[in-house]
Design a protein around this motif. Structure first.
Motif, PDB file in Angstrom:
ATOM      1  N   ILE A   1      20.666   9.872  -7.319  1.00 28.76           N
ATOM      2  CA  ILE A   1      21.141  10.159  -6.018  1.00 28.76           C
ATOM      3  C   ILE A   1      20.216  10.017  -4.888  1.00 28.76           C
ATOM      4  O   ILE A   1      19.115  10.588  -5.185  1.00 28.76           O
ATOM      5  CB  ILE A   1      22.623  10.815  -5.839  1.00 28.76           C
ATOM      6  CG1 ILE A   1      21.659  12.403  -6.047  1.00 28.76           C
ATOM      7  CG2 ILE A   1      23.584  10.640  -6.744  1.00 28.76           C
ATOM      8  CD1 ILE A   1      22.534  13.721  -5.931  1.00 28.76           C
ATOM      9  N   GLY A   2      20.684   9.838  -3.477  1.00 27.28           N
ATOM     10  CA  GLY A   2      19.720   9.979  -2.389  1.00 27.28           C
ATOM     11  C   GLY A   2      19.858   9.876  -1.021  1.00 27.28           C
ATOM     12  O   GLY A   2      20.578   8.826  -1.497  1.00 27.28           O
ATOM     13  N   GLU A   3      19.049  10.008  -0.348  1.00 23.44           N
ATOM     14  CA  GLU A   3      19.400   9.306   0.782  1.00 23.44           C
ATOM     15  C   GLU A   3      19.072   7.573   0.515  1.00 23.44           C
ATOM     16  O   GLU A   3      18.196   7.084  -0.083  1.00 23.44           O
ATOM     17  CB  GLU A   3      18.828  10.185   2.324  1.00 23.44           C
ATOM     18  CG  GLU A   3      17.397  10.172   1.837  1.00 23.44           C
ATOM     19  CD  GLU A   3      17.027  11.225   2.303  1.00 23.44           C
ATOM     20  OE1 GLU A   3      16.118  11.523   2.628  1.00 23.44           O
ATOM     21  OE2 GLU A   3      17.352  12.061   3.295  1.00 23.44           O
TER      22      GLU A   3
ATOM     23  N   HIS B 253      14.014  11.564  -3.628  1.00 26.33           N
ATOM     24  CA  HIS B 253      13.259  11.925  -2.297  1.00 26.33           C
ATOM     25  C   HIS B 253      11.882  10.971  -1.950  1.00 26.33           C
ATOM     26  O   HIS B 253      10.794  11.654  -2.702  1.00 26.33           O
ATOM     27  CB  HIS B 253      13.274  13.395  -2.420  1.00 26.33           C
ATOM     28  CG  HIS B 253      12.715  13.497  -0.800  1.00 26.33           C
ATOM     29  ND1 HIS B 253      14.542  13.168   0.305  1.00 26.33           N
ATOM     30  CD2 HIS B 253      12.220  13.999  -0.313  1.00 26.33           C
ATOM     31  CE1 HIS B 253      13.077  13.797   1.900  1.00 26.33           C
ATOM     32  NE2 HIS B 253      12.058  14.727   1.181  1.00 26.33           N
ATOM     33  N   HIS B 254      12.176   9.977  -1.253  1.00 23.51           N
ATOM     34  CA  HIS B 254      11.106   9.098  -1.081  1.00 23.51           C
ATOM     35  C   HIS B 254      10.401   9.293  -2.373  1.00 23.51           C
ATOM     36  O   HIS B 254       9.298   8.896  -2.530  1.00 23.51           O
ATOM     37  CB  HIS B 254      10.069  10.352   0.068  1.00 23.51           C
ATOM     38  CG  HIS B 254      10.091  10.991   1.519  1.00 23.51           C
ATOM     39  ND1 HIS B 254      11.084  10.005   2.094  1.00 23.51           N
ATOM     40  CD2 HIS B 254      10.137  11.983   1.861  1.00 23.51           C
ATOM     41  CE1 HIS B 254      11.540  10.862   3.003  1.00 23.51           C
ATOM     42  NE2 HIS B 254      10.640  11.706   2.850  1.00 23.51           N
TER      43      HIS B 254
ATOM     44  N   GLY C 171      14.906   4.476  -2.214  1.00 23.28           N
ATOM     45  CA  GLY C 171      13.849   4.065  -3.524  1.00 23.28           C
ATOM     46  C   GLY C 171      15.383   3.900  -4.668  1.00 23.28           C
ATOM     47  O   GLY C 171      14.479   3.786  -6.028  1.00 23.28           O
ATOM     48  N   LYS C 172      16.069   4.258  -4.850  1.00 27.97           N
ATOM     49  CA  LYS C 172      17.012   3.891  -6.086  1.00 27.97           C
ATOM     50  C   LYS C 172      17.094   2.348  -6.176  1.00 27.97           C
ATOM     51  O   LYS C 172      17.235   2.706  -7.341  1.00 27.97           O
ATOM     52  CB  LYS C 172      18.785   4.780  -6.021  1.00 27.97           C
ATOM     53  CG  LYS C 172      18.602   6.043  -4.930  1.00 27.97           C
ATOM     54  CD  LYS C 172      20.417   6.578  -4.538  1.00 27.97           C
ATOM     55  CE  LYS C 172      21.021   5.683  -2.939  1.00 27.97           C
ATOM     56  NZ  LYS C 172      20.022   5.782  -2.016  1.00 27.97           N
ATOM     57  N   THR C 173      17.277   1.482  -5.482  1.00 30.56           N
ATOM     58  CA  THR C 173      17.682   0.722  -5.347  1.00 30.56           C
ATOM     59  C   THR C 173      16.384  -0.157  -6.309  1.00 30.56           C
ATOM     60  O   THR C 173      16.568  -0.986  -6.749  1.00 30.56           O
ATOM     61  CB  THR C 173      18.080  -0.206  -4.483  1.00 30.56           C
ATOM     62  OG1 THR C 173      19.911   0.114  -4.308  1.00 30.56           O
ATOM     63  CG2 THR C 173      18.497  -2.399  -5.121  1.00 30.56           C
TER      64      THR C 173
ATOM     65  N   GLY D  48       0.735  -0.529  -0.390  1.00 28.25           N
ATOM     66  CA  GLY D  48      -0.220  -0.080  -0.289  1.00 28.25           C
ATOM     67  C   GLY D  48       0.747   1.100   0.297  1.00 28.25           C
ATOM     68  O   GLY D  48       0.420   2.288  -0.050  1.00 28.25           O
ATOM     69  N   THR D  49       2.175   1.097  -0.257  1.00 29.24           N
ATOM     70  CA  THR D  49       2.781   2.491   0.027  1.00 29.24           C
ATOM     71  C   THR D  49       4.028   2.508  -1.651  1.00 29.24           C
ATOM     72  O   THR D  49       4.471   1.574  -1.327  1.00 29.24           O
ATOM     73  CB  THR D  49       4.212   2.277   1.371  1.00 29.24           C
ATOM     74  OG1 THR D  49       3.306   2.148   2.325  1.00 29.24           O
ATOM     75  CG2 THR D  49       4.765   3.508   1.323  1.00 29.24           C
ATOM     76  N   ALA D  50       3.742   3.740  -1.542  1.00 25.01           N
ATOM     77  CA  ALA D  50       4.326   3.729  -2.954  1.00 25.01           C
ATOM     78  C   ALA D  50       6.053   4.038  -2.938  1.00 25.01           C
ATOM     79  O   ALA D  50       6.121   5.751  -2.404  1.00 25.01           O
ATOM     80  CB  ALA D  50       4.103   5.051  -3.674  1.00 25.01           C
TER      81      ALA D  50
END
Length: 248
Positions: free
Chosen positions: A34-36, A214-215, A40-42, A13-15
């Motif tokens: 890039i992103g923390e 991001h998110h 969702g990068k991988t 239920g979460t994108a």
């Protein structure tokens, strides 16, 4: 060459990836994603590789939807990945030469009986000697294992490499050597690279363009100097400000 159109991945239920759009042209080309941690990068990379099916959206390879391919063999050869954890990616019970030979035979890349010579060529391309083919992964240093993993990825003559934090487990000196190697291989083999990282200093060495995740959403995208000079999102500013700088 490779394109993500409105790619969304929903888990429970979460994108975790939300309407991501990316375009990677023919090489030599580098795009930094890039992103923390947890952005969702991988997951985006796994969608591009066909390992995760998007809940919505499509991934296109030279205009064809990879999810609808009846014969995905050419796509599997064209798109390869080099992961962060080489100890987990290389079979500890298999010699390096055997691991590369297995790939050559599975994809019928060279005639039977010529695999040893091709393995030696691939190892030479990444700065290893033919003697390394007889060693097991635990007998190599971290940098040597990463080079061996790159050689295995190159065995099928890919057009596109996904590099998932390929230097984060290495010390600074070895990092620089691996990045120099990747830069040379990108030019010589005309590869397109998707470099996944949280470190802008690493991305800057291989990529002219960058996308900031991001998110699960892309919040900044464009030529790297422009994104660094005028970031549109606080997440981009945080990543930029995290790069250590030496005083004059």
């Amino acid at each position: 060459m490779l394109e993500a159109r409105d790619v969304t991945v929903v888990y429970e239920g979460t994108a975790v990836v939300d309407r991501v759009n990316l375009t990677l042209p023919e090489g030599p080309y580098g795009l930094g994603l890039i992103g923390e941690s947890g952005s969702g990068k991988t997951t985006v990379a796994r969608c591009l590789l066909g390992l995760v099916t998007p809940t919505h959206g499509t991934v296109l390879f030279r205009g064809a939807d990879i999810g609808a391919m009846r014969q995905p063999g050419p796509y599997r050869r064209a798109v390869q990945i080099v992961v962060q954890d080489t100890e987990g990616a290389l079979d500890p019970r298999m010699r390096i030469g055997t691991a590369i030979t297995e790939v050559l035979r599975a994809h019928r890349m060279v005639p039977r009986g010529t695999e040893r010579g091709r393995v030696a060529e691939l190892l030479s391309d990444v700065g290893l000697s033919a003697e390394h083919a007889a060693r097991y992964p635990h007998q190599l240093s971290g940098g040597q294992r990463q080079r061996a993993a790159i050689a295995r990825a190159l065995a099928v003559r890919p057009r596109f490499l996904v590099l998932d934090e390929p230097t984060s487990a290495l010390d600074t000196v070895v990092q620089a050597r691996i990045l120099d190697l990747l830069h040379t291989l990108r030019t010589e083999h005309r590869l397109s690279l998707l470099l996944i990282s949280h470190d802008l200093a690493v991305v800057e060495q291989l990529c002219r363009h960058v996308a900031v995740l991001h998110h699960g959403r892309i919040v900044d995208q464009g030529p790297l100097p422009d994104v660094l000079r005028e970031p549109h999102h606080p997440a981009t500013r945080s990543l930029r400000d995290a790069v250590p700088r030496l005083p004059p």
